[in-house]
Design an enzyme around this catalytic site. Structure first.
Site, mmCIF file in Angstrom:
data_model
loop_
_atom_site.group_PDB
_atom_site.id
_atom_site.type_symbol
_atom_site.label_atom_id
_atom_site.label_comp_id
_atom_site.label_asym_id
_atom_site.label_seq_id
_atom_site.Cartn_x
_atom_site.Cartn_y
_atom_site.Cartn_z
ATOM 1 N N GLU A 153 0.886 -1.085 0.019
ATOM 2 C CA GLU A 153 -0.090 0.121 0.112
ATOM 3 C C GLU A 153 0.665 1.215 -0.056
ATOM 4 O O GLU A 153 1.488 1.576 0.983
ATOM 5 C CB GLU A 153 -0.981 -0.092 1.294
ATOM 6 C CG GLU A 153 -1.790 1.222 1.524
ATOM 7 C CD GLU A 153 -2.749 1.157 2.381
ATOM 8 O OE1 GLU A 153 -3.735 1.971 2.517
ATOM 9 O OE2 GLU A 153 -2.565 0.569 3.447
ATOM 10 N N ASP A 186 -5.762 3.079 -2.128
ATOM 11 C CA ASP A 186 -6.461 3.584 -1.073
ATOM 12 C C ASP A 186 -7.100 5.041 -1.566
ATOM 13 O O ASP A 186 -6.196 5.885 -1.495
ATOM 14 C CB ASP A 186 -5.659 3.737 0.339
ATOM 15 C CG ASP A 186 -6.498 4.138 1.456
ATOM 16 O OD1 ASP A 186 -7.130 5.256 1.512
ATOM 17 O OD2 ASP A 186 -6.547 3.318 2.391
ATOM 18 N N GLU A 247 -12.089 0.701 4.511
ATOM 19 C CA GLU A 247 -11.455 1.177 5.507
ATOM 20 C C GLU A 247 -11.706 2.502 5.875
ATOM 21 O O GLU A 247 -11.039 3.667 5.289
ATOM 22 C CB GLU A 247 -9.905 1.002 5.367
ATOM 23 C CG GLU A 247 -8.987 1.122 6.316
ATOM 24 C CD GLU A 247 -7.606 1.330 6.221
ATOM 25 O OE1 GLU A 247 -6.743 0.167 6.597
ATOM 26 O OE2 GLU A 247 -7.080 2.295 5.349
#
Length: 270
Positions: A153, A186, A247
């Site tokens: 990530e 993300d 998330e």
């Protein structure tokens, strides 16, 4: 694309961006009742007792396991893959490897996020990226035996100074020879670092293996200024078929955050 929602089992991470907290069975039941396809679990460690119950919990609720996070390695034990101390780096790699094994039992990937660390002090950027690249390549190959991959990530500049964008992530994985690792896109981090999020996604075609589906405020979709329609269009353009996993902060509470997420998912994807 499939839907997923996060469950944190790490008390030390309280206040972080996870929709559900604790109570793995109850949280999974709530996710299933809302219609989620899967859960993404953040355990306190790869040997956590809760993971022993996960198989039956997933079966009872007809859920899949989207991924398993390794963040507790940093939050609880202050382990990073770029720590200047070789013994600490070795412990960090062992922690991630054991998490890969735990997730692999379900055919799911493990995520390296905060455990990547950062460069500085006595460690140069080149050295840190070298250590990190070796670890990601090795751990990705370790995941191959389970028919899955490792997820790496890119984080925003306030959380790491190593890799911040999708393009940099692609270059990093390629340079490291990490053939069985994919990127986590993300949307919160991308909102900070990318000039154009849909364009960044298209440029990452073939390299993106997981998506954190969250608004600009790190709250659930619909709680910020993110325009999700062109983002989901870009994901469709690159043939992405993985999870859109929430998330996100449990704003205003877990139930409302989960409901907002699944409603946004249905509106944009289905």
């Amino acid at each position: 694309m499939k839907s997923a929602v996060t469950i944190s089992l790490v008390p030390e991470a309280k206040g972080g961006p996870f929709v559900y907290w604790g109570d793995l069975a109850g949280s999974s039941r709530a996710a299933a009742e809302l219609g989620f396809d899967a859960v993404e679990v953040f355990p306190p460690g790869p040997d956590a007792a809760e993971l022993g119950e996960l198989k039956s919990i997933l079966a009872d609720n007809k859920l899949s396991l989207a991924a398993v996070g390794t963040g507790a390695g940093w939050v609880k034990h202050k382990l990073t893959l770029t720590h200047p101390d070789p013994a600490t780096r070795s412990k960090a790699r062992a922690f991630v490897r054991a998490t890969v094994d735990a997730a692999g039992a379900f055919g799911a990937p493990a995520i390296i996020g905060s455990m990547q660390g950062r460069w500085g002090d006595d460690v140069s950027r080149e050295t840190a990226l070298g250590w990190l690249g070796e670890a990601v390549a090795e751990l990705g190959e370790h995941a191959r035996q389970y028919g899955t991959f490792l997820i790496y990530e890119p984080l925003n500049r306030y959380e790491t100074n190593l890799v911040n964008t999708v393009a940099d992530g692609v270059a990093f994985l390629t340079g490291a020879g990490a053939m069985n690792a994919k990127l986590l896109a993300d949307l919160f981090h991308m909102n900070i670092e990318e000039v154009n999020v849909p364009d960044a996604i298209r440029a990452g075609a073939g390299a993106i293996g997981h998506v954190h589906f969250v608004d600009s405020t790190r709250r659930p979709a619909g709680s910020g200024h993110t325009d999700f329609a062109p983002i989901t269009a870009a994901l469709k353009d690159i043939g992405y078929s993985g999870y859109l996993s929430a998330e996100a902060l449990p704003y205003p509470d877990s139930k409302a955050a989960a409901r907002a997420t699944i409603e946004a998912y249905r509106r944009l994807v289905r």
